[in-house]
Design an enzyme around this catalytic site. Structure first.
Site, PDB file in Angstrom:
ATOM      1  N   HIS A  26      -2.921   6.727   3.839  1.00 23.74           N
ATOM      2  CA  HIS A  26      -3.452   5.509   3.225  1.00 23.74           C
ATOM      3  C   HIS A  26      -4.825   5.209   3.843  1.00 23.74           C
ATOM      4  O   HIS A  26      -4.999   5.302   5.055  1.00 23.74           O
ATOM      5  CB  HIS A  26      -2.469   4.371   3.485  1.00 23.74           C
ATOM      6  N   CYS A  41       0.824  -1.221   0.000  1.00 22.19           N
ATOM      7  CA  CYS A  41       0.000   0.000   0.000  1.00 22.19           C
ATOM      8  C   CYS A  41       0.854   1.266   0.000  1.00 22.19           C
ATOM      9  O   CYS A  41       0.366   2.347  -0.311  1.00 22.19           O
ATOM     10  CB  CYS A  41      -0.929   0.006   1.201  1.00 22.19           C
ATOM     11  N   ASN A  86     -10.308  -0.135   0.811  1.00 23.72           N
ATOM     12  CA  ASN A  86      -8.845  -0.089   0.733  1.00 23.72           C
ATOM     13  C   ASN A  86      -8.408  -0.501  -0.679  1.00 23.72           C
ATOM     14  O   ASN A  86      -8.480  -1.674  -1.030  1.00 23.72           O
ATOM     15  CB  ASN A  86      -8.271  -1.037   1.795  1.00 23.72           C
TER      16      ASN A  86
HETATM   17  O1  UT7 Z   1      -3.618  -1.731   3.731  1.00 22.69           O
HETATM   18  C1  UT7 Z   1      -2.673  -2.620   4.168  1.00 22.69           C
HETATM   19  C2  UT7 Z   1      -2.636  -2.774   5.628  1.00 22.69           C
HETATM   20  N1  UT7 Z   1      -3.832  -3.335   6.188  1.00 22.69           N
HETATM   21  C3  UT7 Z   1      -4.430  -2.717   7.199  1.00 22.69           C
HETATM   22  O2  UT7 Z   1      -4.128  -1.624   7.520  1.00 22.69           O
HETATM   23  C4  UT7 Z   1      -5.440  -3.430   8.008  1.00 22.69           C
HETATM   24  C5  UT7 Z   1      -5.271  -3.060   9.437  1.00 22.69           C
HETATM   25  N2  UT7 Z   1      -6.195  -3.760  10.286  1.00 22.69           N
HETATM   26  C6  UT7 Z   1      -7.497  -3.432  10.385  1.00 22.69           C
HETATM   27  O3  UT7 Z   1      -7.971  -2.528   9.752  1.00 22.69           O
HETATM   28  C7  UT7 Z   1      -8.317  -4.211  11.384  1.00 22.69           C
HETATM   29  O4  UT7 Z   1      -7.470  -5.017  12.170  1.00 22.69           O
HETATM   30  C8  UT7 Z   1      -9.431  -5.072  10.735  1.00 22.69           C
HETATM   31  C9  UT7 Z   1     -10.507  -4.204  10.139  1.00 22.69           C
HETATM   32  C10 UT7 Z   1      -8.816  -5.975   9.662  1.00 22.69           C
HETATM   33  C11 UT7 Z   1     -10.082  -5.958  11.787  1.00 22.69           C
HETATM   34  O5  UT7 Z   1     -10.606  -5.158  12.842  1.00 22.69           O
HETATM   35  P1  UT7 Z   1     -10.258  -5.518  14.353  1.00 22.69           P
HETATM   36  O6  UT7 Z   1     -10.993  -4.543  15.180  1.00 22.69           O
HETATM   37  O7  UT7 Z   1      -8.766  -5.576  14.488  1.00 22.69           O
HETATM   38  O8  UT7 Z   1     -10.928  -6.916  14.502  1.00 22.69           O
HETATM   39  P2  UT7 Z   1     -10.245  -8.312  14.892  1.00 22.69           P
HETATM   40  O9  UT7 Z   1      -9.473  -8.867  13.758  1.00 22.69           O
HETATM   41  O10 UT7 Z   1      -9.554  -8.165  16.227  1.00 22.69           O
HETATM   42  O11 UT7 Z   1     -11.526  -9.201  15.112  1.00 22.69           O
HETATM   43  C12 UT7 Z   1     -12.511  -8.883  16.122  1.00 22.69           C
HETATM   44  C13 UT7 Z   1     -13.695  -9.813  15.940  1.00 22.69           C
HETATM   45  C14 UT7 Z   1     -13.294 -11.284  15.799  1.00 22.69           C
HETATM   46  O12 UT7 Z   1     -14.279 -12.056  16.456  1.00 22.69           O
HETATM   47  P3  UT7 Z   1     -14.034 -12.610  17.946  1.00 22.69           P
HETATM   48  O13 UT7 Z   1     -12.801 -13.462  17.834  1.00 22.69           O
HETATM   49  O14 UT7 Z   1     -13.835 -11.409  18.801  1.00 22.69           O
HETATM   50  O15 UT7 Z   1     -15.279 -13.373  18.214  1.00 22.69           O
HETATM   51  C15 UT7 Z   1     -13.377 -11.535  14.325  1.00 22.69           C
HETATM   52  O16 UT7 Z   1     -13.644 -12.880  14.021  1.00 22.69           O
HETATM   53  O17 UT7 Z   1     -14.395  -9.490  14.721  1.00 22.69           O
HETATM   54  C16 UT7 Z   1     -14.544 -10.666  13.927  1.00 22.69           C
HETATM   55  N3  UT7 Z   1     -14.558 -10.298  12.518  1.00 22.69           N
HETATM   56  C17 UT7 Z   1     -15.679  -9.974  11.851  1.00 22.69           C
HETATM   57  N4  UT7 Z   1     -16.961  -9.916  12.242  1.00 22.69           N
HETATM   58  C18 UT7 Z   1     -17.867  -9.549  11.316  1.00 22.69           C
HETATM   59  C19 UT7 Z   1     -13.497 -10.167  11.683  1.00 22.69           C
HETATM   60  N5  UT7 Z   1     -13.923  -9.789  10.462  1.00 22.69           N
HETATM   61  C20 UT7 Z   1     -15.265  -9.661  10.555  1.00 22.69           C
HETATM   62  C21 UT7 Z   1     -16.262  -9.280   9.637  1.00 22.69           C
HETATM   63  N6  UT7 Z   1     -17.548  -9.241  10.061  1.00 22.69           N
HETATM   64  N7  UT7 Z   1     -15.985  -8.948   8.359  1.00 22.69           N
END
Ligand code: UT7
Length: 331
Positions: A258, A116, A288
């Site tokens: 970004h 990115c 993104n």
């Molecule tokens: O551009 C290149 C670089 N990439 C990035 O910058 C991405 C950076 N990371 C992020 O933006 C975030 O970490 C995400 C948006 C990818 C994820 O958000 P988060 O707040 O970090 O969520 P998480 O991965 O800690 O997951 C929290 C919960 C999990 O459930 P449990 O284990 O708490 O029950 C996931 O399974 O959210 C769940 N989850 C979802 N739920 C509904 C993960 N994806 C989804 C989804 N819909 N699409």
């Protein structure tokens, strides 16, 4: 290096495919909700390339607009740099294909792989070629079709990406021109490269039936580890260029980062103590688009006359590698 000439952004353009995929559409594909996506990422919809569209097709459309806005002819271009991790082919470069599409030849054209942060890396390379007098007009593009290397069964990644291209013409500034690249800072931390990776399809793990079956050719990302790194690395890159130029954040007219997650953008803005009205955000419409987010946001902000001639813009990005970087530009 002593600077012979200053480099400036002389034109911008963007292109997104027609097809729109909303959060509600995604609810029908994976176990997710519009509410989760909106509150966790700030995204509402994204654009998807059609089956017959490749990266160079998107880049071509964006390039025509950038060339027009720079008020040059395509034949004035003397270098093409394409930042992408989802090019038409593993090789040759998408830049060479774009060169052919534009009806040009006889000058360097190459791709840059910095995830990115790709456009920020590429713009910085272009800046050097302008400053040392080797080139006069360089077409620098961020383009991505990540939806074709997305695992549509992984709700943790498939809701995040969209397709698009942002093009810029980086040109030699005239002597009395106030528009110019002021400074830049690039970094990488290869120790963390496994956090965001396409595992199969390269020489480490060539593509086989098994790798495809296991979806190893799609984007693998450990989102929350990247999240923490993102704010820190962009903040460092911004702080370095501000300090080096004895500028405080009040001197900055606009911040474009970004567009990976609204919470990351807001956290960086807060850490930098920049007025939130100066932060450009378009993540809700495009999600993104990786290396395309910054040149697309820049194009929209210039065309809508938010960013005006003479404004100082701080740009920051981070991505696979892990790479990061910033650019300080007077438009
Ligand atoms: O551009 C290149 C670089 N990439 C990035 O910058 C991405 C950076 N990371 C992020 O933006 C975030 O970490 C995400 C948006 C990818 C994820 O958000 P988060 O707040 O970090 O969520 P998480 O991965 O800690 O997951 C929290 C919960 C999990 O459930 P449990 O284990 O708490 O029950 C996931 O399974 O959210 C769940 N989850 C979802 N739920 C509904 C993960 N994806 C989804 C989804 N819909 N699409």
């Amino acid at each position: 290096m002593s600077i012979k000439y200053y480099a400036k952004i002389s034109g911008t353009g963007m292109y997104v495919p027609d097809k729109v995929l909303t959060n509600f559409d995604l609810e029908k594909i994976v176990d997710t909700t519009d509410e989760w996506i909106k509150t966790r990422t700030g995204m509402s919809e994204r654009h998807l390339a059609s089956e017959d569209q490749a990266a160079s097709d998107l880049a071509y459309e964006a390039s025509l607009k950038a060339i027009e806005s720079a008020r040059i002819r395509a034949k004035d271009i003397d270098m093409i740099i394409v930042a992408t991790i989802s090019g038409d082919y593993a090789f040759p470069s998408t830049a060479c294909i774009l060169q052919q599409k534009l009806g040009l030849k006889g000058f360097p054209a190459f791709d840059v792989s910095a995830g990115c942060t790709g456009w920020v890396y590429a713009a910085n390379i272009a800046k050097q070629f302008i400053e040392n007098g080797i080139a006069k007009h360089i077409l620098v593009i961020g383009v991505e079709i990540l939806t074709k290397i997305t695992n549509w069964k992984d709700r943790g990644t498939c809701v995040l990406f969209g397709d698009g291209a942002g093009a810029t013409v980086i040109s030699r500034a005239k002597e009395r021109d106030i528009s110019r690249f002021i400074d830049s800072e690039l970094a990488a931390d290869g120790t963390q490269h496994e956090l965001l990776i396409q595992k199969a399809g390269g020489s480490r793990l060539p593509a086989t039936k098994e790798t495809v079956k296991e979806n190893l050719h799609t984007v693998y990302m450990e989102g929350n580890k990247i999240f923490k790194n993102a704010v820190r690395s962009m903040y460092n890159a911004c702080e370095i260029v501000l300090k080096r130029n004895q500028l405080d954040v009040h001197s900055i007219d606009w911040l474009i980062t970004h567009q990976a997650n609204l919470r990351i953008i807001q956290a960086l803005g807060k850490k930098l103590k920049i007025n939130e009205n100066k932060v450009i955000i378009n993540i809700e419409k495009y999600a993104n688009t990786s290396s395309a987010t910054i040149p697309m946001a820049l194009d929209e902000a210039i065309r809508s006359k938010k960013i005006r001639h003479g404004d100082i813009v701080l740009l920051a990005s981070f991505g696979a590698g892990l790479t990061s970087g910033s650019l300080l530009i007077r438009i």
